[in-house]
Design a protein around this motif. Structure first.
Motif, PDB file in Angstrom:
ATOM      1  N   ARG A 190      39.070  57.378  41.115  1.00 46.85           N
ATOM      2  CA  ARG A 190      39.346  56.021  40.633  1.00 46.85           C
ATOM      3  C   ARG A 190      40.785  55.609  40.977  1.00 46.85           C
ATOM      4  NH1 ARG A 190      36.847  53.128  35.869  1.00 46.85           N
ATOM      5  NH2 ARG A 190      38.301  51.502  35.267  1.00 46.85           N
ATOM      6  N   ARG A 191      41.732  56.537  40.811  1.00 50.65           N
ATOM      7  CA  ARG A 191      43.117  56.208  41.153  1.00 50.65           C
ATOM      8  C   ARG A 191      43.273  55.940  42.644  1.00 50.65           C
ATOM      9  NH1 ARG A 191      44.289  60.643  37.665  1.00 50.65           N
ATOM     10  NH2 ARG A 191      44.983  61.932  39.418  1.00 50.65           N
ATOM     11  N   GLU A 192      42.625  56.754  43.456  1.00 49.90           N
ATOM     12  CA  GLU A 192      42.701  56.550  44.903  1.00 49.90           C
ATOM     13  C   GLU A 192      42.003  55.257  45.314  1.00 49.90           C
ATOM     14  OE1 GLU A 192      44.429  58.072  47.158  1.00 49.90           O
ATOM     15  OE2 GLU A 192      45.225  59.599  45.814  1.00 49.90           O
ATOM     16  N   LEU A 193      40.957  54.881  44.590  1.00 53.13           N
ATOM     17  CA  LEU A 193      40.294  53.602  44.855  1.00 53.13           C
ATOM     18  C   LEU A 193      41.250  52.443  44.604  1.00 53.13           C
ATOM     19  CD1 LEU A 193      37.925  51.696  45.406  1.00 53.13           C
ATOM     20  CD2 LEU A 193      37.169  52.085  43.028  1.00 53.13           C
ATOM     21  N   GLU A 194      42.006  52.509  43.521  1.00 49.92           N
ATOM     22  CA  GLU A 194      42.974  51.445  43.245  1.00 49.92           C
ATOM     23  C   GLU A 194      43.993  51.318  44.377  1.00 49.92           C
ATOM     24  OE1 GLU A 194      43.872  50.640  38.782  1.00 49.92           O
ATOM     25  OE2 GLU A 194      43.850  52.827  39.018  1.00 49.92           O
ATOM     26  N   LEU A 195      44.461  52.460  44.887  1.00 51.47           N
ATOM     27  CA  LEU A 195      45.419  52.438  45.997  1.00 51.47           C
ATOM     28  C   LEU A 195      44.783  51.880  47.265  1.00 51.47           C
ATOM     29  CD1 LEU A 195      47.118  55.918  45.449  1.00 51.47           C
ATOM     30  CD2 LEU A 195      48.075  53.670  44.906  1.00 51.47           C
ATOM     31  N   ALA A 196      43.528  52.262  47.517  1.00 49.84           N
ATOM     32  CA  ALA A 196      42.846  51.774  48.716  1.00 49.84           C
ATOM     33  C   ALA A 196      42.565  50.278  48.622  1.00 49.84           C
ATOM     34  CB  ALA A 196      41.552  52.551  48.926  1.00 49.84           C
ATOM     35  N   LEU A 197      42.234  49.794  47.420  1.00 49.59           N
ATOM     36  CA  LEU A 197      42.005  48.352  47.248  1.00 49.59           C
ATOM     37  C   LEU A 197      43.264  47.552  47.529  1.00 49.59           C
ATOM     38  CD1 LEU A 197      39.786  48.081  44.025  1.00 49.59           C
ATOM     39  CD2 LEU A 197      39.183  47.296  46.330  1.00 49.59           C
ATOM     40  N   ALA A 198      44.411  48.097  47.163  1.00 48.69           N
ATOM     41  CA  ALA A 198      45.670  47.387  47.404  1.00 48.69           C
ATOM     42  C   ALA A 198      45.903  47.163  48.890  1.00 48.69           C
ATOM     43  CB  ALA A 198      46.834  48.174  46.807  1.00 48.69           C
ATOM     44  N   ILE A 199      45.341  48.042  49.713  1.00 52.48           N
ATOM     45  CA  ILE A 199      45.471  47.899  51.163  1.00 52.48           C
ATOM     46  C   ILE A 199      44.359  47.033  51.738  1.00 52.48           C
ATOM     47  CG2 ILE A 199      45.446  49.179  53.358  1.00 52.48           C
ATOM     48  CD1 ILE A 199      46.579  51.581  51.775  1.00 52.48           C
ATOM     49  N   GLU A 200      43.117  47.318  51.356  1.00 53.05           N
ATOM     50  CA  GLU A 200      41.951  46.629  51.921  1.00 53.05           C
ATOM     51  C   GLU A 200      41.768  45.225  51.369  1.00 53.05           C
ATOM     52  OE1 GLU A 200      39.514  47.167  54.086  1.00 53.05           O
ATOM     53  OE2 GLU A 200      39.772  49.251  54.672  1.00 53.05           O
ATOM     54  N   LEU A 201      42.094  45.029  50.096  1.00 53.34           N
ATOM     55  CA  LEU A 201      41.804  43.762  49.432  1.00 53.34           C
ATOM     56  C   LEU A 201      42.944  43.427  48.474  1.00 53.34           C
ATOM     57  CD1 LEU A 201      39.570  41.609  49.265  1.00 53.34           C
ATOM     58  CD2 LEU A 201      38.489  42.969  47.470  1.00 53.34           C
ATOM     59  N   PRO A 202      44.101  43.052  49.009  1.00 48.74           N
ATOM     60  CA  PRO A 202      45.267  42.782  48.162  1.00 48.74           C
ATOM     61  C   PRO A 202      44.963  41.736  47.086  1.00 48.74           C
ATOM     62  CG  PRO A 202      45.894  42.840  50.475  1.00 48.74           C
ATOM     63  CD  PRO A 202      44.397  42.861  50.443  1.00 48.74           C
ATOM     64  N   GLY A 203      45.401  42.024  45.884  1.00 49.09           N
ATOM     65  CA  GLY A 203      45.180  41.105  44.777  1.00 49.09           C
ATOM     66  C   GLY A 203      43.955  41.441  43.946  1.00 49.09           C
ATOM     67  N   ALA A 204      43.036  42.233  44.496  1.00 51.88           N
ATOM     68  CA  ALA A 204      41.876  42.651  43.716  1.00 51.88           C
ATOM     69  C   ALA A 204      42.307  43.683  42.679  1.00 51.88           C
ATOM     70  CB  ALA A 204      40.806  43.236  44.635  1.00 51.88           C
ATOM     71  N   TRP A 205      41.549  43.793  41.606  1.00 51.49           N
ATOM     72  CA  TRP A 205      41.916  44.767  40.577  1.00 51.49           C
ATOM     73  C   TRP A 205      40.645  45.330  39.937  1.00 51.49           C
ATOM     74  CZ3 TRP A 205      41.356  39.674  39.653  1.00 51.49           C
ATOM     75  CH2 TRP A 205      40.753  39.270  38.449  1.00 51.49           C
ATOM     76  N   LEU A 206      40.759  46.548  39.417  1.00 51.06           N
ATOM     77  CA  LEU A 206      39.642  47.157  38.710  1.00 51.06           C
ATOM     78  C   LEU A 206      39.587  46.592  37.293  1.00 51.06           C
ATOM     79  CD1 LEU A 206      39.771  50.931  39.768  1.00 51.06           C
ATOM     80  CD2 LEU A 206      38.475  49.048  40.781  1.00 51.06           C
ATOM     81  N   ALA A 207      38.432  46.070  36.931  1.00 49.46           N
ATOM     82  CA  ALA A 207      38.260  45.422  35.634  1.00 49.46           C
ATOM     83  C   ALA A 207      37.164  46.133  34.850  1.00 49.46           C
ATOM     84  CB  ALA A 207      37.882  43.952  35.828  1.00 49.46           C
ATOM     85  N   ALA A 208      37.263  46.080  33.533  1.00 48.72           N
ATOM     86  CA  ALA A 208      36.242  46.666  32.674  1.00 48.72           C
ATOM     87  C   ALA A 208      35.008  45.773  32.661  1.00 48.72           C
ATOM     88  CB  ALA A 208      36.768  46.835  31.256  1.00 48.72           C
ATOM     89  N   PRO A 209      33.814  46.330  32.874  1.00 48.21           N
ATOM     90  CA  PRO A 209      32.587  45.518  32.814  1.00 48.21           C
ATOM     91  C   PRO A 209      32.444  44.860  31.446  1.00 48.21           C
ATOM     92  CG  PRO A 209      32.125  47.681  33.748  1.00 48.21           C
ATOM     93  CD  PRO A 209      33.525  47.743  33.196  1.00 48.21           C
ATOM     94  N   ALA A 210      32.007  43.606  31.430  1.00 44.58           N
ATOM     95  CA  ALA A 210      31.837  42.891  30.165  1.00 44.58           C
ATOM     96  C   ALA A 210      30.669  43.442  29.366  1.00 44.58           C
ATOM     97  CB  ALA A 210      31.634  41.406  30.444  1.00 44.58           C
ATOM     98  N   ALA A 211      29.597  43.819  30.054  1.00 47.30           N
ATOM     99  CA  ALA A 211      28.401  44.305  29.369  1.00 47.30           C
ATOM    100  C   ALA A 211      27.590  45.149  30.350  1.00 47.30           C
ATOM    101  CB  ALA A 211      27.575  43.133  28.833  1.00 47.30           C
ATOM    102  N   ASP A 212      26.414  45.610  29.898  1.00 51.10           N
ATOM    103  CA  ASP A 212      25.634  46.537  30.711  1.00 51.10           C
ATOM    104  C   ASP A 212      24.497  45.828  31.452  1.00 51.10           C
ATOM    105  OD1 ASP A 212      23.744  46.018  28.747  1.00 51.10           O
ATOM    106  OD2 ASP A 212      23.792  48.033  27.898  1.00 51.10           O
ATOM    107  N   ALA A 213      23.667  46.638  32.129  1.00 49.98           N
ATOM    108  CA  ALA A 213      22.598  46.090  32.955  1.00 49.98           C
ATOM    109  C   ALA A 213      21.522  45.394  32.132  1.00 49.98           C
ATOM    110  CB  ALA A 213      21.982  47.200  33.804  1.00 49.98           C
ATOM    111  N   CYS A 214      21.253  45.865  30.921  1.00 50.64           N
ATOM    112  CA  CYS A 214      20.269  45.175  30.077  1.00 50.64           C
ATOM    113  C   CYS A 214      20.746  43.770  29.723  1.00 50.64           C
ATOM    114  CB  CYS A 214      20.007  45.977  28.804  1.00 50.64           C
ATOM    115  SG  CYS A 214      18.727  47.239  28.960  1.00 50.64           S
ATOM    116  N   ALA A 215      22.038  43.631  29.462  1.00 50.95           N
ATOM    117  CA  ALA A 215      22.593  42.304  29.193  1.00 50.95           C
ATOM    118  C   ALA A 215      22.447  41.411  30.418  1.00 50.95           C
ATOM    119  CB  ALA A 215      24.058  42.428  28.790  1.00 50.95           C
ATOM    120  N   GLY A 216      22.665  41.983  31.608  1.00 51.16           N
ATOM    121  CA  GLY A 216      22.484  41.224  32.836  1.00 51.16           C
ATOM    122  C   GLY A 216      21.041  40.798  33.025  1.00 51.16           C
ATOM    123  N   ALA A 217      20.103  41.682  32.695  1.00 52.01           N
ATOM    124  CA  ALA A 217      18.694  41.340  32.809  1.00 52.01           C
ATOM    125  C   ALA A 217      18.318  40.229  31.831  1.00 52.01           C
ATOM    126  CB  ALA A 217      17.834  42.585  32.560  1.00 52.01           C
TER     127      ALA A 217
END
Length: 317
Positions: A282-309
């Motif tokens: 997860r930490r390495e993903l954050e570093l890779a996102l800073a290079i591949e997609l500047p400005g993007a950030w890891l966010a906590a999901p609001a709810a689960d898949a049942c809520a989406g359904a």
């Protein structure tokens, strides 16, 4: 008496059904049933309908007496459902029959789509990254367009998954045994996890024989991922390179989706056992996102898949 909607999260291990009031959206009850199989496999149609029927029946039994009523619409997120495919149409027909609903009040889609809708909550756009035994990514923009990336099966496309991390580590260990790359602690750790002696001259051949056994497969490779991560955390350069390569693959998925959907600095919701339990990934993903997609950030999901359904089911009313 209430008018109800149902949201299903149908995985390979179990199926969850969540019931809500069609008017207020208030959650009323939940139920569980058996898992489902890919609808293209033998006997899967019966398993699919049984999983939906049993989980719905359990949820209905859990309702308070004053909230019992008729089901108006339902949405199912199931593994192996490709949007726009014949399998999706088949799933919709099977679900409508199992739930006694008209097809126009029934949605069946991939579980990554319902997970995305749940993760978004009130957000208008973003990207979902799922990394577990396998991996898949999907995003949505403000106009409602969605784009899916990766997840084409572990034999073809598992980059960023626990399966690939474990397999890559085992492959590297065999190169070490051959003398093709410098020896590190990674080989000893992995071979010990397989109950093999790294000094045994027949150990490499034993690995070759073991990985082709029918009971090995993706899950057994994925079980080695924590060993690779532990080696990387301890400073093993070969293991760290594997983790970084797979984190970069996940970041590349988010970037590809963002280009296709014209997303700028989107939230990225990480899901799945690998991203939940392997902190270094997860930490390495954050570093890779800073290079591949500047400005993007890891966010906590609001709810689960049942809520989406449930959100998709409500749209059918």
């Amino acid at each position: 008496m209430s008018e109800l909607i149902a949201g299903f999260d149908a995985g390979q291990t179990r199926t969850r059904c969540r019931l809500a009031d069609a008017g207020s959206g208030a959650i009323l009850a939940e139920g569980n049933g058996p898992g489902v199989h890919h609808l293209a496999s033998g006997g899967a149609a019966e398993h699919f309908q049984r999983a939906l029927s049993l989980s719905l029946a359990q949820a209905l039994r859990a309702l308070e007496p004053g909230t019992r009523g008729s089901l108006l619409a339902a949405a199912v997120g199931a593994s192996g459902i490709e949007v726009g495919s014949a399998v999706q149409l088949q799933g919709r027909q099977l679900a409508a029959a199992a739930l006694d609903l008209p097809p126009q009040r029934t949605v069946v889609t991939g579980d990554e789509r319902t997970a995305l809708r749940g993760a978004m909550g009130t957000a208008s756009e973003g990207v979902l990254l799922i990394s577990g035994t396998g991996t898949i990514a999907v995003g949505r923009n403000r106009q409602g367009a969605e784009h899916r990336c990766a997840g084409w099966g572990w034999l073809l496309d598992g980059a960023g998954s626990a399966m690939d991390i474990g397999r890559d580590g085992l492959s590297a260990s065999l190169e070490m045994a051959d003398g093709r790359r410098p020896e590190t602690e990674l080989r000893q750790r992995l071979w010990k996890a397989l109950a093999l002696n790294s000094q045994d001259p027949g150990a490499a051949a034993a690995i070759k024989a073991r990985v082709v056994q029918p009971d090995f497969g993706a899950a057994s490779f994925a079980a080695l991922a924590p060993v690779v991560l532990a080696s990387a955390e301890a400073g093993d350069a070969s293991a760290l390179a594997i983790v970084r390569r797979n984190a970069a693959a996940l970041a590349a998925m988010a970037a590809a989706i963002s280009r296709r959907l014209n997303l700028e600095r989107p939230p990225v919701w990480p899901l799945g056992g690998a991203l939940s339990h392997l902190a270094l990934l997860r930490r390495e993903l954050e570093l890779a996102l800073a290079i591949e997609l500047p400005g993007a950030w890891l966010a906590a999901p609001a709810a689960d898949a049942c809520a989406g359904a449930l959100s998709l089911a409500r749209e059918q009313l």
